[in-house]
Design an enzyme around this catalytic site. Structure first.
Site, short mmCIF file in Angstrom:
data_model
loop_
_atom_site.label_atom_id
_atom_site.label_comp_id
_atom_site.label_asym_id
_atom_site.label_seq_id
_atom_site.Cartn_x
_atom_site.Cartn_y
_atom_site.Cartn_z
N ASP A 51 0.71 -1.20 -0.52
CA ASP A 51 0.41 -0.56 0.05
C ASP A 51 0.39 1.06 0.07
OD1 ASP A 51 -2.31 -1.75 0.62
OD2 ASP A 51 -1.75 -1.52 2.41
N GLU A 223 -11.32 -0.98 -2.87
CA GLU A 223 -11.43 0.33 -1.74
C GLU A 223 -9.64 1.37 -2.35
OE1 GLU A 223 -9.11 -3.25 0.96
OE2 GLU A 223 -8.52 -3.81 -0.86
#
Ligand code: FUB
Length: 331
Positions: A51, A223
């Site tokens: 991420d 997401e």
């Protein structure tokens, strides 16, 4: 050589103001692109990271704020211990070390873990850090977005400031993203489980300002929102579900654009096809005149939840659309 300050200072100020007030000055000279060597992917190989949120700050270095997959994993449950990395040439990366762990979060889940995808922002001379973390044992229904502040982009001596209040449903409160517009207005986004929320932040960066808006117009949103601006247009990149009948696979990174930072968004296309991970999550940043996509793959572990961070060059077409990124691998 003597310079006539009475004439040059107002002229320079006017030019500066014109370029600062609008990210869309078509008459501006083209920025020089510094051709940097690429590091080979993944570019951090000693620990597992995911991420990656990439930012370029005023000191001229590029900083990456990833999450950290602990080995052995248990899904994403045991993720913990945030690090910061920086570079000035894309090849040599400095690990500034772990600066935050779930044990430091006084409102956090008693069992720890679940320190998921973070983001960072700069405002009024301070560096802000936003991280999702549950506040209870029932992790899926107790998410909050924690905030910290530091004088340094490395998040040294991070001071925790509690969590953002008034965001709404704790169920999908993951993957915070902060975008600061050219006029200094900061916007905050979050969203997993197929729903994305956006709102303004107050100048103090710790409180929301005005209504919380559900983002619309994305196709197959899952997401990992990332909002940025190029040539006056707002872009939103996100991970999809990639589960439509006849088109199933691991997550991809898709994007939309809008004339407003809070949408509505118009779907444009795919930026990155699946890596070999269970998830996809990335960021886009311009450094030394070149755009880059940061993302993760699982090429070291070959396990979906032991991820490693990667970077590749990203290119825009003349009409502002983004070309699909070609994933590159270890050299
Ligand atoms: O890394 C934990 C979670 O997996 C992130 O919050 C999601 O975006 C996905 O990458």
């Amino acid at each position: 050589m003597k310079i006539n300050h009475l004439i040059t200072i107002p002229v320079l100020l006017a030019a500066l103001l014109a370029s600062a007030s609008c990210g869309c000055d078509k008459t501006a000279p083209k920025e020089e692109v510094v051709e940097l060597q690429m590091p080979g992917n993944p570019f951090i190989t000693d620990i597992y990271l995911a991420d990656p949120s990439a930012h370029v700050w005023g000191d001229g270095r590029l900083y990456v704020y990833p999450s950290h997959d602990n080995d052995p994993p248990r899904g994403c449950d045991l993720m913990d211990g945030y690090h910061v990395y920086s570079t000035d040439d894309m090849v040599h990366w400095t690990d500034h070390g772990e600066f935050l762990h779930s044990r430091d979060v006084e409102w956090g889940r008693p069992e720890g873990g679940f320190m998921w995808a973070p983001d960072a922002a700069f405002k009024n001379g301070k560096y802000y850090y936003y991280f999702p973390h549950p506040s209870g044992t029932d992790w899926n229904n107790t998410w909050k977005v924690g905030i910290g502040v530091s004088d340094k982009p490395t998040m040294e001596n991070l001071k925790l400031l509690g969590y953002l209040e008034g965001l709404g449903d704790a169920f999908s409160m993951i993957d915070p993203c902060v975008f600061v517009d050219d006029d200094g207005q900061a916007y905050f986004y979050y969203g997993g489980g197929g729903r994305m929320i956006g709102c303004k932040l107050k100048d103090n960066m710790t409180e929301i300002d005005g209504p919380v808006v559900t983002m619309t117009g994305m196709k197959d949103y899952h997401e990992g929102p990332w909002v940025f601006k190029n040539n006056g247009k707002y872009y939103l990149m996100y991970a999809d579900n990639h589960q439509e009948p006849g088109n199933r696979g691991a997550n991809q990174l898709r994007y939309c654009w809008s004339d407003s930072p809070l949408g509505p968004w118009q779907y444009q296309g795919i930026i990155l096809t699946p890596t070999d991970c269970d998830t996809s999550h990335g960021s886009i940043v311009k450094y030394k005149g070149q755009w880059y996509l940061f993302y993760h793959n699982c090429n070291i572990s070959h396990q979906g939840n032991l991820r490693s961070i990667c970077v590749d060059k990203l290119y825009f077409n003349e009409d502002g659309t983004i070309r699909e990124v070609v994933q590159t691998f270890a050299k």
